[in-house]
Design a protein around this motif. Structure first.
Motif, PDB file in Angstrom:
ATOM      1  N   GLN A  39      45.711 -47.845  -8.548  1.00 44.91           N
ATOM      2  CA  GLN A  39      45.468 -48.757  -7.431  1.00 44.91           C
ATOM      3  C   GLN A  39      44.835 -48.029  -6.248  1.00 44.91           C
ATOM      4  O   GLN A  39      43.973 -48.572  -5.547  1.00 44.91           O
ATOM      5  CB  GLN A  39      46.763 -49.438  -7.001  1.00 44.91           C
ATOM      6  CG  GLN A  39      47.315 -50.434  -8.001  1.00 44.91           C
ATOM      7  CD  GLN A  39      48.522 -51.175  -7.466  1.00 44.91           C
ATOM      8  OE1 GLN A  39      48.709 -51.307  -6.272  1.00 44.91           O
ATOM      9  NE2 GLN A  39      49.361 -51.677  -8.384  1.00 44.91           N
ATOM     10  N   TYR A  40      45.252 -46.806  -6.028  1.00 43.80           N
ATOM     11  CA  TYR A  40      44.707 -46.024  -4.918  1.00 43.80           C
ATOM     12  C   TYR A  40      43.221 -45.759  -5.140  1.00 43.80           C
ATOM     13  O   TYR A  40      42.406 -45.867  -4.210  1.00 43.80           O
ATOM     14  CB  TYR A  40      45.471 -44.703  -4.804  1.00 43.80           C
ATOM     15  CG  TYR A  40      45.039 -43.855  -3.628  1.00 43.80           C
ATOM     16  CD1 TYR A  40      45.597 -44.051  -2.371  1.00 43.80           C
ATOM     17  CD2 TYR A  40      44.076 -42.853  -3.786  1.00 43.80           C
ATOM     18  CE1 TYR A  40      45.204 -43.266  -1.285  1.00 43.80           C
ATOM     19  CE2 TYR A  40      43.681 -42.068  -2.710  1.00 43.80           C
ATOM     20  CZ  TYR A  40      44.255 -42.283  -1.460  1.00 43.80           C
ATOM     21  OH  TYR A  40      43.852 -41.506  -0.395  1.00 43.80           O
ATOM     22  N   LEU A  41      42.861 -45.400  -6.371  1.00 44.55           N
ATOM     23  CA  LEU A  41      41.460 -45.131  -6.716  1.00 44.55           C
ATOM     24  C   LEU A  41      40.606 -46.380  -6.517  1.00 44.55           C
ATOM     25  O   LEU A  41      39.488 -46.312  -5.980  1.00 44.55           O
ATOM     26  CB  LEU A  41      41.363 -44.643  -8.161  1.00 44.55           C
ATOM     27  CG  LEU A  41      39.958 -44.326  -8.680  1.00 44.55           C
ATOM     28  CD1 LEU A  41      39.317 -43.203  -7.854  1.00 44.55           C
ATOM     29  CD2 LEU A  41      40.009 -43.926 -10.158  1.00 44.55           C
ATOM     30  N   GLU A  42      41.148 -47.537  -6.940  1.00 45.80           N
ATOM     31  CA  GLU A  42      40.397 -48.785  -6.793  1.00 45.80           C
ATOM     32  C   GLU A  42      40.176 -49.142  -5.318  1.00 45.80           C
ATOM     33  O   GLU A  42      39.115 -49.625  -4.936  1.00 45.80           O
ATOM     34  CB  GLU A  42      41.145 -49.921  -7.481  1.00 45.80           C
ATOM     35  CG  GLU A  42      41.174 -49.811  -9.003  1.00 45.80           C
ATOM     36  CD  GLU A  42      42.068 -50.862  -9.640  1.00 45.80           C
ATOM     37  OE1 GLU A  42      42.719 -51.630  -8.886  1.00 45.80           O
ATOM     38  OE2 GLU A  42      42.127 -50.917 -10.887  1.00 45.80           O
ATOM     39  N   LYS A  43      41.180 -48.865  -4.494  1.00 49.44           N
ATOM     40  CA  LYS A  43      41.107 -49.241  -3.079  1.00 49.44           C
ATOM     41  C   LYS A  43      40.349 -48.219  -2.237  1.00 49.44           C
ATOM     42  O   LYS A  43      39.510 -48.579  -1.394  1.00 49.44           O
ATOM     43  CB  LYS A  43      42.521 -49.421  -2.515  1.00 49.44           C
ATOM     44  CG  LYS A  43      42.544 -49.887  -1.069  1.00 49.44           C
ATOM     45  CD  LYS A  43      43.966 -50.068  -0.569  1.00 49.44           C
ATOM     46  CE  LYS A  43      43.977 -50.525   0.878  1.00 49.44           C
ATOM     47  NZ  LYS A  43      45.362 -50.692   1.407  1.00 49.44           N
ATOM     48  N   GLU A  44      40.634 -46.960  -2.456  1.00 48.70           N
ATOM     49  CA  GLU A  44      40.061 -45.910  -1.611  1.00 48.70           C
ATOM     50  C   GLU A  44      38.819 -45.246  -2.212  1.00 48.70           C
ATOM     51  O   GLU A  44      38.133 -44.493  -1.519  1.00 48.70           O
ATOM     52  CB  GLU A  44      41.125 -44.826  -1.355  1.00 48.70           C
ATOM     53  CG  GLU A  44      42.404 -45.326  -0.716  1.00 48.70           C
ATOM     54  CD  GLU A  44      42.182 -45.815   0.706  1.00 48.70           C
ATOM     55  OE1 GLU A  44      41.213 -45.362   1.353  1.00 48.70           O
ATOM     56  OE2 GLU A  44      42.984 -46.651   1.162  1.00 48.70           O
ATOM     57  N   GLU A  45      38.590 -45.514  -3.501  1.00 45.46           N
ATOM     58  CA  GLU A  45      37.448 -44.932  -4.218  1.00 45.46           C
ATOM     59  C   GLU A  45      37.486 -43.406  -4.215  1.00 45.46           C
ATOM     60  O   GLU A  45      36.472 -42.723  -4.100  1.00 45.46           O
ATOM     61  CB  GLU A  45      36.112 -45.439  -3.627  1.00 45.46           C
ATOM     62  CG  GLU A  45      35.948 -46.937  -3.786  1.00 45.46           C
ATOM     63  CD  GLU A  45      34.590 -47.426  -3.280  1.00 45.46           C
ATOM     64  OE1 GLU A  45      33.913 -46.639  -2.564  1.00 45.46           O
ATOM     65  OE2 GLU A  45      34.226 -48.559  -3.582  1.00 45.46           O
ATOM     66  N   ARG A  46      38.682 -42.876  -4.301  1.00 45.22           N
ATOM     67  CA  ARG A  46      38.876 -41.433  -4.448  1.00 45.22           C
ATOM     68  C   ARG A  46      40.216 -41.184  -5.122  1.00 45.22           C
ATOM     69  O   ARG A  46      41.082 -42.066  -5.146  1.00 45.22           O
ATOM     70  CB  ARG A  46      38.790 -40.711  -3.109  1.00 45.22           C
ATOM     71  CG  ARG A  46      39.763 -41.153  -2.059  1.00 45.22           C
ATOM     72  CD  ARG A  46      39.397 -40.547  -0.694  1.00 45.22           C
ATOM     73  NE  ARG A  46      40.232 -41.061   0.383  1.00 45.22           N
ATOM     74  CZ  ARG A  46      41.328 -40.473   0.823  1.00 45.22           C
ATOM     75  NH1 ARG A  46      41.752 -39.349   0.262  1.00 45.22           N
ATOM     76  NH2 ARG A  46      42.020 -41.001   1.815  1.00 45.22           N
ATOM     77  N   GLU A  47      40.372 -39.982  -5.630  1.00 47.86           N
ATOM     78  CA  GLU A  47      41.576 -39.661  -6.385  1.00 47.86           C
ATOM     79  C   GLU A  47      42.795 -39.533  -5.464  1.00 47.86           C
ATOM     80  O   GLU A  47      42.674 -39.145  -4.301  1.00 47.86           O
ATOM     81  CB  GLU A  47      41.392 -38.344  -7.151  1.00 47.86           C
ATOM     82  CG  GLU A  47      40.335 -38.386  -8.244  1.00 47.86           C
ATOM     83  CD  GLU A  47      40.712 -39.304  -9.388  1.00 47.86           C
ATOM     84  OE1 GLU A  47      41.935 -39.487  -9.630  1.00 47.86           O
ATOM     85  OE2 GLU A  47      39.800 -39.849 -10.041  1.00 47.86           O
ATOM     86  N   PHE A  48      43.926 -39.902  -6.015  1.00 45.53           N
ATOM     87  CA  PHE A  48      45.205 -39.772  -5.305  1.00 45.53           C
ATOM     88  C   PHE A  48      45.678 -38.328  -5.439  1.00 45.53           C
ATOM     89  O   PHE A  48      45.921 -37.840  -6.543  1.00 45.53           O
ATOM     90  CB  PHE A  48      46.220 -40.739  -5.918  1.00 45.53           C
ATOM     91  CG  PHE A  48      47.541 -40.778  -5.204  1.00 45.53           C
ATOM     92  CD1 PHE A  48      47.688 -41.500  -4.035  1.00 45.53           C
ATOM     93  CD2 PHE A  48      48.651 -40.099  -5.705  1.00 45.53           C
ATOM     94  CE1 PHE A  48      48.906 -41.552  -3.374  1.00 45.53           C
ATOM     95  CE2 PHE A  48      49.873 -40.139  -5.059  1.00 45.53           C
ATOM     96  CZ  PHE A  48      49.997 -40.873  -3.882  1.00 45.53           C
ATOM     97  N   GLU A  49      45.793 -37.620  -4.295  1.00 46.95           N
ATOM     98  CA  GLU A  49      46.132 -36.194  -4.338  1.00 46.95           C
ATOM     99  C   GLU A  49      47.285 -35.876  -3.389  1.00 46.95           C
ATOM    100  O   GLU A  49      47.883 -36.756  -2.783  1.00 46.95           O
ATOM    101  CB  GLU A  49      44.893 -35.362  -3.958  1.00 46.95           C
ATOM    102  CG  GLU A  49      43.728 -35.544  -4.920  1.00 46.95           C
ATOM    103  CD  GLU A  49      42.488 -34.799  -4.459  1.00 46.95           C
ATOM    104  OE1 GLU A  49      42.345 -34.597  -3.227  1.00 46.95           O
ATOM    105  OE2 GLU A  49      41.675 -34.428  -5.315  1.00 46.95           O
TER     106      GLU A  49
END
Length: 395
Positions: free
Chosen positions: A56-66
């Motif tokens: 969900q984070y990738l879809e919303k922020e367009e970057r990897e969750f780190e």
């Protein structure tokens, strides 16, 4: 650096929709707290929720969750396992700002998170929202609620402060009281702790000043004692019972050498008090002329003549005070011949705080306390009364 601790469950039930809802709620919490790093706590099954969070984070922020780590709890319904894992991380990040979100997870996990937050004074948050018919929080209705732990923590800190006070650990008590937020009685307890800390170090006048600021019935007898001590012409009448109580507290703490040092002073002070009260002689500064009036036997006077200085002043040690009482035909002078006392004082002389290297035993300290009290009772008619009204209270 801000660290967000989050307990992670598996969703209400096992449906995909419920896992997505849980992940959405956790992401909302993350977006509100804006942490520099996240520490997730959960079971092996909770990793499924973490994967959904990342998706969900990738879809919303367009970057990897780190910038996160996952702490696996093997026994999610075992308090000790949960507590140990969370406390280890609290200690690891002790220099950082930590906030705790306990929204999801087993009851044991969330309870542990709340307890950790209270004990270590960390802000505790819950993510809530409107729920649909299936019990799932409706996306977009989430809100962050901070839980006020101050009431519980204040009570906990106050109880720890009282416990420290009752064990005569006054600095610990002060530190616990400092941690209390917005409690009406806090100032009174601070004054009480400071008063008895001063008294325990024989700062009687300062202790009385502090105590007078507090209106508590439990302090009344102690206030009375300090008041009488401050006005006494012969202070030893009150210092002897006070020293005995002080020695008793040291024995209670297991500080036997400290106790014996005080008891030695008690025995010395008893003789000094007797010489002052009954014979009008100050043992630290006896004038030769005053002694001549008291003792008529030349042979005895020859002994004291050797002790006087060029100004005709005589200063006596503990044993010499009792010898003088004996020479004055005072029954208290017989104490110097007490074999049990001699043996006890000999052990004191071999103690670390005197002239030797041997520690004082508990038994030895108790025996000397009882012997000192026995001697004091012969001199002070009101000893037991004064000891009672100068005894430190328990909060």
């Amino acid at each position: 650096m801000r660290i967000l601790f989050i307990t992670v469950g598996t969703g209400v039930g096992e449906s995909e929709e419920k896992v997505k809802s849980l992940a959405h709620g956790i992401l909302y919490s993350i977006s509100q707290h804006k942490p520099d790093k996240i520490v997730f706590f959960g079971s092996e099954e909770s990793k499924r929720t973490i994967e959904e969070i990342k998706k969900q984070y990738l879809e919303k922020e367009e970057r990897e969750f780190e910038n996160y780590e996952f702490v696996k709890i093997d026994k999610i319904d075992d308090f000790n396992d949960c507590y140990e894992k969370m406390e280890n991380k609290i200690k690891e990040y002790k220099e950082e700002e930590i906030v705790v979100d306990y929204t999801s997870g087993t009851k044991t996990m969330t309870t542990t998170a709340a307890i950790i937050a209270m004990l270590y004074q960390k802000k505790l948050f819950l993510t809530s929202g409107k729920r649909g018919k299936n019990g799932i929080v409706i996306p977009g209705t989430e809100e962050i609620k901070q839980q006020n732990l101050y009431l519980a923590y204040n009570k906990y800190a106050l109880e720890k402060a009282k416990e420290a006070f009752n064990s005569y650990r006054y600095e610990d008590a002060k530190n616990y009281l400092k941690q209390i937020v917005a409690m009406e009685e806090k100032k009174d307890y601070e004054e009480i702790v400071e008063a008895y800390s001063l008294w325990d170090k024989f700062e009687h006048e300062k202790a009385k000043e502090k105590m007078e600021k507090v209106k508590m019935d439990i302090l009344n007898t102690n206030k009375s004692f300090l008041g009488r001590l401050g006005k006494a012409e012969v202070r030893e009448e009150f210092l002897i019972p006070d020293l005995l109580n002080n020695a008793s507290r040291r024995i209670e703490e297991g500080k036997y050498d400290d106790a014996v040092a005080r008891l030695y002073r008690v025995i010395e002070m008893i003789a000094q008090y007797r010489l002052k009260a009954e014979h009008d002689l100050n043992p630290s500064e006896i004038k030769w002329g005053d002694l001549e009036i008291k003792i008529k036997e030349q042979k005895i006077m020859e002994k004291y003549e050797k002790k006087k200085d060029e100004k005709g002043i005589i200063r006596l040690s503990l044993n010499e005070c009792y010898d003088l009482l004996k020479d004055l035909n005072d029954e208290v002078g017989k104490v110097a011949e007490d074999k049990e006392l001699k043996d006890l004082l000999k052990k004191r002389n071999f103690s670390i705080l005197a002239h030797g290297v041997e520690p004082v035993s508990r038994e030895g300290a108790y025996k000397l306390f009882n012997k000192a009290k026995e001697i004091a009772e012969k001199v002070l008619e009101n000893l037991n009364e004064y000891m009672e009204i100068s005894k430190f209270p328990k909060l």
